[in-house]
Design an enzyme around this catalytic site. Structure first.
Site, PDB file in Angstrom:
ATOM      1  N   ARG A  46       0.850  -1.201   0.000  1.00  0.00           N
ATOM      2  CA  ARG A  46       0.000   0.000   0.000  1.00  0.00           C
ATOM      3  C   ARG A  46       0.887   1.253   0.000  1.00  0.00           C
ATOM      4  O   ARG A  46       0.654   2.192  -0.745  1.00  0.00           O
ATOM      5  CB  ARG A  46      -0.904  -0.031   1.233  1.00  0.00           C
ATOM      6  CG  ARG A  46      -1.697   1.223   1.517  1.00  0.00           C
ATOM      7  CD  ARG A  46      -2.888   1.364   0.616  1.00  0.00           C
ATOM      8  NE  ARG A  46      -3.798   2.426   1.049  1.00  0.00           N
ATOM      9  CZ  ARG A  46      -4.540   3.139   0.229  1.00  0.00           C
ATOM     10  NH1 ARG A  46      -4.518   2.916  -1.064  1.00  0.00           N
ATOM     11  NH2 ARG A  46      -5.345   4.077   0.671  1.00  0.00           N
ATOM     12  N   THR A 100     -11.277  -1.587  12.748  1.00  0.00           N
ATOM     13  CA  THR A 100     -11.854  -2.140  13.982  1.00  0.00           C
ATOM     14  C   THR A 100     -12.958  -3.124  13.578  1.00  0.00           C
ATOM     15  O   THR A 100     -14.142  -2.799  13.633  1.00  0.00           O
ATOM     16  CB  THR A 100     -12.419  -1.016  14.891  1.00  0.00           C
ATOM     17  OG1 THR A 100     -13.129  -0.067  14.081  1.00  0.00           O
ATOM     18  CG2 THR A 100     -11.335  -0.306  15.639  1.00  0.00           C
ATOM     19  N   CYS A 275     -18.892  -0.607   8.636  1.00  0.00           N
ATOM     20  CA  CYS A 275     -19.356   0.381   9.622  1.00  0.00           C
ATOM     21  C   CYS A 275     -20.727   0.036  10.181  1.00  0.00           C
ATOM     22  O   CYS A 275     -20.832  -0.462  11.287  1.00  0.00           O
ATOM     23  CB  CYS A 275     -19.396   1.772   8.990  1.00  0.00           C
ATOM     24  SG  CYS A 275     -17.769   2.477   8.766  1.00  0.00           S
TER      25      CYS A 275
END
Ligand code: NAD
Length: 437
Positions: A46, A100, A275
């Site tokens: 990345r 997360t 999310c």
């Protein structure tokens, strides 16, 4: 609330952004236009791509990326990248934007946060601030991350080093509500640090900031934004399950009800991504740890997680009604990303439709021009087709994602004469479709 004018910059802030994904990269770019910034990621590939100006998330403004990188080559501000932890040492303000996720039991997986905190503990110096942006449950920053920073650094919290929390609100694929246009909630571990963290963000966020009274309040604010959305969607999804039995179209009902001023016009659909479908479990985890078993939040999750299977069952029922033999019929799923016009496949619920259809014995192709086939294979073990050849005609087509390309697509060309088209997004002409959520 903040009515203060925005500072141009916050003096002596040297910023390192940890985790350069959808959230971290745009943030590093904006700060990089004004501050000395290091973008850090453990993924060396990345970093190598970013060093040559390539962003596979398609979230960053490439012009901004180039500008910030060129600034660094010329002077004291600007953006550079690294995957070497030692390079973090000269910085004094660390912003953590690592993932997360939840684990297989839908419990928070804090591994990336803890690993990032351990790494920062090794480079932390007196006076440094660590601001977390990753979405967490209230208490996570001070109860889970700060102790790691203290243990590894040997420094004392709120004497030697400080913390902040500022949740990210960007919406991937949305080119209007971008980072600087969205009001940002900020917080700090002491009143002075809260002011400094707030000023830091105010210096780049055009929409301004909202300084929350504590880190826990800021953490909770993000968790409930997403939980509220999840619960609201679960309500219309449940309506969809009911109205299917009644034999009326949910969108027609919502349109009619939506003529009342205080009716909230949420639409039914799959709830995927990292999310909305994940964060409510963080809040639920905290509640359970404190002895309360959330009912509304978790029942909303259950309804939303069931929608993929419902779509597949409905498609099969519609096929049976049209006299299709189910086993070995061919189905095409249009789209596998978790939302439209975005390459993000994380936690996509389209795979639920796929697996359910396969269990019925259908042979299923998935087509998505936005998704990276290698990533899909790696993440879900599925091969997606890279074009719709026109040589195959499908007995069923499921439009799972409303990518712009799919709105104009000529479905008649690839659909068997009496084939079924199911539109999960209510994005196609109704004459063309047999069912929708
Ligand atoms: N994507 C969104 O729209 C969005 C919006 C609001 C909040 N968030 C939250 O922001 C956080 C980051 O999300 P994202 O979408 O940017 O994730 P992402 O997966 O796109 O990016 C995270 C990056 O962090 C890197 N990383 C992982 N562990 C690391 C470590 N220990 N040290 C350094 N780098 C590490 C990964 O290599 C990856 O490049 C999550 O908590 C997410 O819930 C995301």
């Amino acid at each position: 609330m903040n009515n203060q004018s925005s500072p141009k910059t916050v003096e002596n802030a040297h910023i390192a952004v940890i985790g350069l994904g959808y959230v971290g990269l745009p943030l590093a770019i904006e700060f990089g236009k004004k501050y000395n910034v290091l973008g850090f990621d453990i993924n060396a590939d990345r970093v190598a791509e970013l060093q040559v100006g390539k962003d596979r998330t398609q979230e960053a403004n490439l012009k901004g990326l180039k500008t910030a990188m060129e600034l660094k080559k010329k002077g004291r501000v600007g953006l550079s990248f690294s995957s070497t932890a030692e390079d973090l040492r000269p910085y004094n303000t660390y912003i953590v934007t690592v993932p997360t996720p939840i684990d297989q039991f839908k419990a928070p997986d804090l591994t990336p946060l803890i690993k990032a905190s351990e790494m920062l503990g090794k480079v932390l110096e007196k006076g440094d601030i660590v601001v977390y942006e990753s979405t967490v449950y209230p208490g996570c920053t001070e109860e889970d991350c700060v102790p790691v920073l203290e243990r590894v650094s040997g420094l004392k919290f709120n004497r030697d080093f400080f913390a902040g929390y500022s949740p990210e609100r960007i919406n991937p694929g949305d080119k209007i509500n971008t980072l600087t246009k969205i009001k940002k909630v900020t917080s700090g571990s002491t009143p002075e640090i809260a002011d400094r963290v707030d000023a830091l963000y105010r210096s780049i966020i055009e929409a301004g900031t909202h300084k929350a009274p504590s880190i826990k309040v800021a953490e909770a604010s993000k968790a409930i934004e997403n939980a509220q959305r999840d619960v609201n969607i679960s309500f219309v999804n449940e309506l969809s399950l009911i109205f299917d039995r009644i034999g009326i179209d949910t969108h027609d009902v919502i349109e009619a009800a939506g003529t009342k001023w205080n009716f909230l016009k949420y639409q039914p659909g799959l709830v995927g991504g990292h999310c909305i479908g994940v964060d409510p479990y963080y809040l639920a985890h905290k509640a359970q740890a404190l002895g309360y078993h959330p009912q509304v939040i978790l029942s909303g999750r259950r309804v939303n997680d069931h929608m993929g299977a419902f779509v597949a069952d409905k498609v099969v029922k519609l096929m049976i009604q049209k006299d299709h033999k189910i086993k070995d019929s061919r189905a095409l799923i249009m789209g596998i990303t978790f939302k439209e016009n975005c390459p993000d496949i994380r936690n996509t619920r389209v795979v639920d439709i796929y697996h359910e259809l396969v269990q019925f014995g259908l042979s299923v192709d998935i087509y998505d021009p936005w998704a990276d086939a290698v990533e899909v294979k790696h993440e879900y073990g599925l091969d997606i087709i890279n074009e719709i050849s026109g040589n195959v005609v499908y007995d069923a087509i499921v439009v799972a994602v409303a990518h712009n390309e799919f709105l104009k697509f000529d479905y008649k060309k690839v659909k068997r004469n009496n084939g079924v088209v199911f539109d999960t997004k209510a994005c196609l002409d109704r004459d063309l479709v047999d069912g929708r959520l």
